[in-house]
Design a protein around this motif. Structure first.
Motif, PDB file in Angstrom:
ATOM      1  N   UNK A 149      21.568 -21.362  11.894  1.00  0.00           N
ATOM      2  CA  UNK A 149      20.211 -21.881  11.652  1.00  0.00           C
ATOM      3  C   UNK A 149      19.235 -20.726  11.448  1.00  0.00           C
ATOM      4  N   UNK A 150      19.304 -19.721  12.289  1.00  0.00           N
ATOM      5  CA  UNK A 150      18.377 -18.593  12.192  1.00  0.00           C
ATOM      6  C   UNK A 150      18.599 -17.797  10.903  1.00  0.00           C
ATOM      7  N   UNK A 151      19.831 -17.757  10.410  1.00  0.00           N
ATOM      8  CA  UNK A 151      20.098 -17.080   9.135  1.00  0.00           C
ATOM      9  C   UNK A 151      19.432 -17.823   7.987  1.00  0.00           C
ATOM     10  N   UNK A 152      19.362 -19.160   8.096  1.00  0.00           N
ATOM     11  CA  UNK A 152      18.744 -19.953   7.033  1.00  0.00           C
ATOM     12  C   UNK A 152      17.223 -19.929   7.125  1.00  0.00           C
ATOM     13  N   UNK A 153      16.701 -20.053   8.337  1.00  0.00           N
ATOM     14  CA  UNK A 153      15.271 -20.290   8.509  1.00  0.00           C
ATOM     15  C   UNK A 153      14.496 -19.108   9.071  1.00  0.00           C
ATOM     16  N   UNK A 190       6.651 -24.021  12.232  1.00  0.00           N
ATOM     17  CA  UNK A 190       7.331 -23.956  10.937  1.00  0.00           C
ATOM     18  C   UNK A 190       8.816 -24.265  11.050  1.00  0.00           C
ATOM     19  N   UNK A 191       9.290 -24.552  12.256  1.00  0.00           N
ATOM     20  CA  UNK A 191      10.728 -24.727  12.469  1.00  0.00           C
ATOM     21  C   UNK A 191      11.077 -26.163  12.837  1.00  0.00           C
ATOM     22  N   UNK A 192      12.375 -26.471  12.681  1.00  0.00           N
ATOM     23  CA  UNK A 192      12.926 -27.755  13.103  1.00  0.00           C
ATOM     24  C   UNK A 192      13.399 -27.635  14.551  1.00  0.00           C
ATOM     25  N   UNK A 249      22.220 -28.684  18.713  1.00  0.00           N
ATOM     26  CA  UNK A 249      21.808 -27.281  18.766  1.00  0.00           C
ATOM     27  C   UNK A 249      22.947 -26.373  18.318  1.00  0.00           C
ATOM     28  N   UNK A 250      24.155 -26.642  18.789  1.00  0.00           N
ATOM     29  CA  UNK A 250      25.309 -25.828  18.425  1.00  0.00           C
ATOM     30  C   UNK A 250      25.712 -26.023  16.967  1.00  0.00           C
ATOM     31  N   UNK A 251      25.339 -27.165  16.384  1.00  0.00           N
ATOM     32  CA  UNK A 251      25.633 -27.415  14.973  1.00  0.00           C
ATOM     33  C   UNK A 251      24.576 -26.816  14.048  1.00  0.00           C
ATOM     34  N   UNK A 252      23.511 -26.253  14.614  1.00  0.00           N
ATOM     35  CA  UNK A 252      22.479 -25.626  13.798  1.00  0.00           C
ATOM     36  C   UNK A 252      21.448 -26.582  13.255  1.00  0.00           C
ATOM     37  N   UNK A 253      21.245 -27.733  13.922  1.00  0.00           N
ATOM     38  CA  UNK A 253      20.281 -28.715  13.429  1.00  0.00           C
ATOM     39  C   UNK A 253      18.833 -28.269  13.644  1.00  0.00           C
ATOM     40  N   UNK A 254      18.611 -27.354  14.545  1.00  0.00           N
ATOM     41  CA  UNK A 254      17.262 -26.876  14.821  1.00  0.00           C
ATOM     42  C   UNK A 254      17.248 -26.056  16.090  1.00  0.00           C
ATOM     43  N   UNK A 255      16.061 -25.574  16.456  1.00  0.00           N
ATOM     44  CA  UNK A 255      15.902 -24.874  17.717  1.00  0.00           C
ATOM     45  C   UNK A 255      15.920 -25.883  18.859  1.00  0.00           C
ATOM     46  N   UNK A 256      16.307 -25.442  20.042  1.00  0.00           N
ATOM     47  CA  UNK A 256      16.354 -26.356  21.174  1.00  0.00           C
ATOM     48  C   UNK A 256      16.433 -25.614  22.494  1.00  0.00           C
ATOM     49  N   UNK A 257      16.163 -26.344  23.562  1.00  0.00           N
ATOM     50  CA  UNK A 257      16.185 -25.775  24.903  1.00  0.00           C
ATOM     51  C   UNK A 257      17.569 -25.954  25.528  1.00  0.00           C
TER      52      UNK A 257
END
Length: 294
Positions: free
Chosen positions: A171-175, A186-188, A228-236
Motif C-alpha cells: 500500500x505504501x509503495x502505491x500511495x 489523503x489516504x485510505x 490491513x495485511x492485504x493493503x486495503x489501507x492504513x489501519x491500527x
C-alpha cells in the motif's frame, strides 16, 4: 410444576423433536419419555406437543415451556461452571473472555498456561457483549475502558496494549508514506463500521480524517487485520501483534491518546481460587508484569 424430571424431559423433546432423540440425550427408555410427557400434560391440562409421523412439534404452550426450561437449563450450566471454578486444585474448565482483538495476547498465554497445568481445559469466549461473571459465564474477563463498577467483581489494572498506525509495504509503495498527521486525509483507511465507535484510536482518527476515507469497514477486528495485511489501507494494530508481520510498516508510533485502560475482572466468589489465581499470575507474567508461578 414440582416434577423437574418431567419438565426436563419435555424440554428435550421440544429441542430434539422426537421421543427417541430425547431418550438418547437423557439416557432413558423411550417409554419413560412418553410417560413423562403424558403425565405433565395431564397435570397441566393442556397439550404441549402435536404428535405426527415425523415426531413431536411443540404447541404454543409447549413453546412457552421450552423458553422457560431453556433459561433454567442455561442457569444450571452456569452454576455448574461457578462450582467447578471453586476447587482447590488447578484443573477442570477455565472460562476466560475478552474482545476478539485481544486474542493475539490471550491465545498464546492460555496455551502456555495449559502447558504448565495440563489438567486444565481452556474455554476462551470472545464477543462484544459483557459476559456476566456472577452467573458463571466466565471465570476471568479481560476488559478495556473505564474501571468496571459491578459490586461483586474484583477489577485489577492490567498492562496497557500499545497501538500504532500501520500500512502494508505494498500500500505504501502505491500511495506513499504519510509524513505526519496533516497527510492522513489523503489516504485510505481500514476501520470499524460504526463512526461512533468508542475505541480511543478511532475517536482520534475521526477527529482528523473524514469518515468516508474509511474505505474498508467491518465490526470484526479479524477482518480489519486481514484488510490491513492485504493493503486495503492504513489501519491500527497492537504493537505486539504487528511485530509478527514483517510486511507492515509503522506509520505513526504508539500514542497515549490511543490506549484504553485494560482490566482483569473476576467475581469475588472465585477470585481466590487456585485456578483463577494461577492464571492471573501467569497472564501478568506473560504480558511482562511479573514472574509466572505454578
Amino acid at each position: 410444576m414440582d416434577n423437574w424430571d418431567e419438565i426436563r424431559t419435555a424440554f428435550q423433546v421440544a429441542r430434539m423433536g422426537t421421543v427417541s432423540g430425547a431418550a438418547d440425550v437423557l439416557g432413558v427408555h423411550h417409554a419413560t419419555v412418553i410417560r413423562h410427557i403424558d403425565a405433565l400434560e395431564g397435570r397441566l391440562g393442556v397439550k404441549l406437543f402435536q404428535r405426527h409421523a415425523r415426531g413431536y412439534t411443540a404447541t404454543e404452550a409447549g413453546q412457552d415451556l421450552l423458553r422457560v426450561a431453556q433459561t433454567t437449563d442455561e442457569q444450571f450450566q452456569q452454576l455448574e461452571g461457578r462450582i467447578k471454578g471453586r476447587g482447590s486444585d488447578v484443573s477442570g474448565e477455565l472460562l476466560v473472555t475478552s474482545l476478539i482483538a485481544f486474542s493475539p495476547l490471550m491465545v498464546p498465554a492460555l496455551t502456555s498456561f495449559r502447558a504448565a497445568y495440563p489438567d486444565v481445559v481452556v474455554r476462551y469466549l470472545t464477543g462484544d457483549r459483557v459476559f456476566r461473571l456472577e452467573y458463571g459465564e466466565a471465570h476471568i474477563a479481560l476488559r478495556a475502558g473505564p474501571a468496571p463498577q459491578e459490586l461483586d467483581n474484583v477489577a485489577q489494572s492490567f498492562a496497557k496494549q500499545d497501538v500504532a498506525l500501520y500500512g502494508h509495504k505494498d500500500y505504501l509503495a502505491r500511495r506513499g508514506t504519510p509524513k505526519g498527521e496533516e497527510d492522513l486525509a489523503e489516504h485510505d483507511f481500514v476501520g470499524h463500521d460504526d463512526p461512533d465507535n468508542r475505541a480511543p484510536h478511532y475517536r482520534w482518527l475521526n477527529a482528523r480524517v473524514p469518515f468516508d476515507r474509511m474505505v474498508f469497514r467491518s465490526v470484526d477486528s479479524r477482518v480489519l487485520e486481514g484488510a490491513l495485511l492485504a493493503g486495503a489501507g492504513l489501519g491500527f494494530m497492537g504493537t505486539r501483534e504487528a511485530a509478527l508481520h514483517t510486511d507492515l510498516v509503522q506509520v505513526l508510533p504508539p500514542s497515549d491518546d490511543w490506549t484504553a485502560p485494560l482490566w482483569l475482572v473476576t467475581h469475588v466468589d472465585l477470585h481466590r481460587t487456585a485456578k483463577v489465581q494461577a492464571f492471573l499470575s501467569h497472564l501478568k507474567a506473560y504480558a511482562g508484569e511479573g514472574t509466572a508461578k505454578k
